[in-house]
Scaffold this motif. Structure first.
Motif, short mmCIF file in Angstrom:
data_model
loop_
_atom_site.label_atom_id
_atom_site.label_comp_id
_atom_site.label_asym_id
_atom_site.label_seq_id
_atom_site.Cartn_x
_atom_site.Cartn_y
_atom_site.Cartn_z
N TYR A 1 35.81 59.21 42.16
CA TYR A 1 35.59 57.87 41.65
C TYR A 1 36.29 57.72 40.32
N THR A 2 37.03 56.63 40.13
CA THR A 2 37.56 56.31 38.80
C THR A 2 37.35 54.83 38.53
N HIS A 3 37.19 54.49 37.28
CA HIS A 3 36.97 53.10 36.87
C HIS A 3 38.04 52.78 35.84
N ALA A 4 38.87 51.77 36.11
CA ALA A 4 39.99 51.47 35.21
C ALA A 4 39.97 50.00 34.81
N HIS A 5 40.36 49.74 33.57
CA HIS A 5 40.56 48.37 33.08
C HIS A 5 42.04 48.22 32.78
N LEU A 6 42.69 47.33 33.52
CA LEU A 6 44.14 47.21 33.45
C LEU A 6 44.54 45.77 33.13
N VAL A 7 45.73 45.62 32.55
CA VAL A 7 46.32 44.28 32.37
C VAL A 7 47.72 44.30 32.97
N ASP A 8 47.97 43.37 33.90
CA ASP A 8 49.31 43.19 34.46
C ASP A 8 49.96 41.99 33.77
N THR A 9 51.20 42.15 33.32
CA THR A 9 51.96 41.03 32.78
C THR A 9 53.22 40.87 33.62
N PHE A 10 53.50 39.63 34.03
CA PHE A 10 54.63 39.39 34.95
C PHE A 10 55.77 38.68 34.25
N TYR A 11 56.99 39.10 34.61
CA TYR A 11 58.21 38.52 34.05
C TYR A 11 59.15 38.14 35.19
N ALA A 12 59.90 37.06 34.98
CA ALA A 12 60.94 36.71 35.95
C ALA A 12 62.03 37.78 35.91
N SER A 13 62.61 38.05 37.07
CA SER A 13 63.68 39.03 37.15
C SER A 13 65.01 38.29 37.21
N HIS B 1 53.02 34.92 33.68
CA HIS B 1 51.56 34.90 33.78
C HIS B 1 51.04 36.32 33.66
N SER B 2 49.70 36.45 33.61
CA SER B 2 49.12 37.79 33.49
C SER B 2 47.79 37.83 34.23
N ARG B 3 47.28 39.05 34.45
CA ARG B 3 45.95 39.18 35.05
C ARG B 3 45.27 40.44 34.53
N ARG B 4 43.96 40.32 34.35
CA ARG B 4 43.12 41.46 33.94
C ARG B 4 42.46 42.01 35.19
N LYS B 5 42.49 43.34 35.34
CA LYS B 5 41.89 43.95 36.53
C LYS B 5 40.81 44.95 36.11
N ASP B 6 39.62 44.75 36.68
CA ASP B 6 38.53 45.71 36.51
C ASP B 6 38.39 46.41 37.86
N ARG B 7 38.86 47.64 37.95
CA ARG B 7 39.04 48.29 39.26
C ARG B 7 38.26 49.59 39.36
N ILE B 8 37.47 49.69 40.45
CA ILE B 8 36.87 50.97 40.81
C ILE B 8 37.63 51.51 42.00
N SER B 9 38.08 52.76 41.89
CA SER B 9 38.83 53.40 42.97
C SER B 9 38.02 54.55 43.54
N TYR B 10 37.83 54.53 44.85
CA TYR B 10 37.13 55.60 45.56
C TYR B 10 38.18 56.35 46.38
N SER B 11 38.34 57.65 46.11
CA SER B 11 39.37 58.42 46.81
C SER B 11 38.72 59.34 47.84
N HIS B 12 39.26 59.33 49.06
CA HIS B 12 38.78 60.21 50.13
C HIS B 12 39.98 60.73 50.89
N GLU B 13 40.22 62.03 50.78
CA GLU B 13 41.36 62.66 51.45
C GLU B 13 42.65 61.91 51.15
N GLU B 14 43.35 61.38 52.15
CA GLU B 14 44.66 60.76 51.91
C GLU B 14 44.59 59.29 51.52
N PHE B 15 43.38 58.76 51.25
CA PHE B 15 43.23 57.32 51.05
C PHE B 15 42.50 56.99 49.76
N VAL B 16 42.82 55.82 49.22
CA VAL B 16 42.11 55.29 48.06
C VAL B 16 41.62 53.89 48.41
#
Lengths: 320, 320
Positions: free
Chosen positions: B158-170, B230-245
């Motif tokens: 189990y991991t708990h992460a707080h992330l911010v994504d910021t997007f830019y035009a390419s 634009h941007s987004r804030r992510k509050d993410r819990i990740s559960y890992s089991h074998e080859e999958f998250v």
């Protein structure tokens, strides 16, 4: 965000049963970056630990087989009380056609069950003579293999029958009366009225054939009076395996006017033992019954669906 | 009708492999009329011989899993040669909606795969806060159970992460550039351009949720210049089991205008190890490779599909 704590447990949720030991599959693979993989012993050899079937450790419930089981179960248990006869559950191999006569074309890629009466189509229980012969060869080879010592499954029995069905109008119902005779001896084998309880159509866009599951009751009746409306000659090979019979039939259908017969090639798989099936249906998920009795019906349906799928997938090519 | 003789064998047909020993299921049932049942020892007790899985003794090939495996395999192997990055294969849980915003309604009763671009609908990767919390509770309980001694499957991390994504035009492509930072430390975790290789939609009319399989490449790029779109804030819990998250994420999405954020609740399962998956894809059904390497890819896809199904079926209610 306390409710998202990993150790939060709601008192209103009941625990699933995590106590059983599900199967794992032996697995091998080249060494690779295992950075995000956890919970298993890492290894420097090319052998990976077995892969579980899912995050729960088991295969999820099979929705398709569950739907067929619900349909057959409902059809059997809600049949009219005055219909006394043999329950017949069969899957016919054929093609679903739209009103224009073309094969049905829905925007899906894999096998699925049609919602009843939601699509303007009909089921045609027929195949080409070449397909019919192909099935005959495949089933004969399977029967031959099953006769050899050490064969891995139950043996397959074979019968070849020549039958004549003669149909009569019934005075007090829309169902016709069918008299079936041995074509060689003339002996009457059955005099029945076949009452349909329900159909379920399976659309199979990846295969050359679709299939239809039918539940009927064959009610024994007195031999009818009057003139037959039509008749058909059946040349049928039946292959029996455990609880199932696969019937491969060439049908010559004669109208009352005496014109040239219409030739049809039919393939179906049905339950061999009506009483066993209805007994299992009555005990399905019955509280207080032992688990093996509660699950017997769904196990029978699983094998039935597997057999129908195997037949539908071999409308072209070898066993898949 | 010599060609229908049971011992006729065409020389042009190759023999199937009848040599292996498939599983049978222990089975019990009340005594019943076994008149048409053959090939097995009859018994006077209530225990019937085991029922084979089919007339061939095995489960038929799983068409659904085969279709997903073909799609992912094709997407990976035909990716443009100039796209160097991590392959991402994920299944998002959400709802397929028609143009009017209602849930898609096709005339079928069970889960199936949509033909690409054949239906006028879009996929919405979102669920209610109540559903999201329900998944959080279920997954936490599963993680808790997996930590106990004697648990039947691999443990769940189990991991708990707080992330911010910021997007830019390419400058030179339609894909945006995403900069992902740790929301607390500001550390840059990834600067990538995500290129979509393909989507496959699964319509699931019996469940409260549908799902979409996506194959993407995340290409590492230089940190962009200019102003974020634009941007987004992510509050993410990740559960890992074998080859999958399994990622359970609350997303607050901010447009460039600085208005109130849009709140989304997302659930997805993805492959944890891109290199393992692409290595298995390259060896799928490769002539000359050992069987365990040839089948590794399809085994991974089977567990992936099982996990996605288990998640979709729990959009309401407990583990199914």
């Amino acid at each position: 965000m306390d409710s998202r704590d990993p150790h939060y447990v709601s008192g209103s949720e009941s625990d699933a049963d995590y106590g059983h030991r599900p199967p794992k599959r032996a697995r091998h693979s080249p060494p690779a970056d295992r950075a995000r993989t956890n919970g298993r012993t890492t290894t420097s050899s090319s052998v990976l630990p077995p892969l579980s079937l899912s995050i729960l450790g088991v295969e999820p419930f099979d929705e398709f087989i569950g739907e067929v089981a619900d349909f057959v179960h409902h059809s059997i248990l809600t049949r009219p009380a005055d219909l006394q006869g043999e329950i017949e559950v069969e899957a016919k191999i054929g093609v679903l056609r739209d009103r224009g006569g073309n094969r049905l074309n829905l925007p899906v890629l894999v096998e699925t069950i049609l919602a009843p009466k939601a699509t303007d189509c009909h089921f045609e229980s027929n195949m080409s003579q070449a397909q019919h012969q192909h099935f005959n060869i495949l089933l004969n080879k399977l029967k031959e293999a099953s006769d050899k010592p050490g064969y891995h499954s139950s043996s397959i029995a074979y019968t070849h029958a020549h039958l004549v069905d003669t149909f009569y109008a019934s005075e007090n119902s829309r169902e016709k009366i069918r008299v079936t005779r041995n074509d060689k001896t003339g002996e009457v084998i059955a005099t029945v009225k076949k009452v349909r309880l329900g159909n379920l159509d399976v659309y199979s866009p990846k295969q050359a054939a679709d299939w239809r599951i039918s539940v009927n009751v064959e009610v024994p009746v007195q031999h009818p009076l009057g003139t037959p409306t039509h008749s058909r000659r059946k040349d049928r090979i039946s292959y029996s395996h455990e609880e199932f019979v696969v019937d491969l039939t060439q049908v010559a259908s004669y109208s009352a006017t005496g014109s040239q017969p219409e030739l049809l090639h039919e393939l179906e798989v049905e339950f061999a033992n009506s009483r066993l099936l209805t007994s299992a249906a009555a005990k399905r998920n019955l509280e207080g019954s032992p688990e093996h009795e509660r699950s017997a019906f769904d196990e029978l349906i699983r094998a039935f669906v597997n057999n129908a799928r195997i037949l539908a997938r071999n409308a072209n090519g070898g066993w898949q």
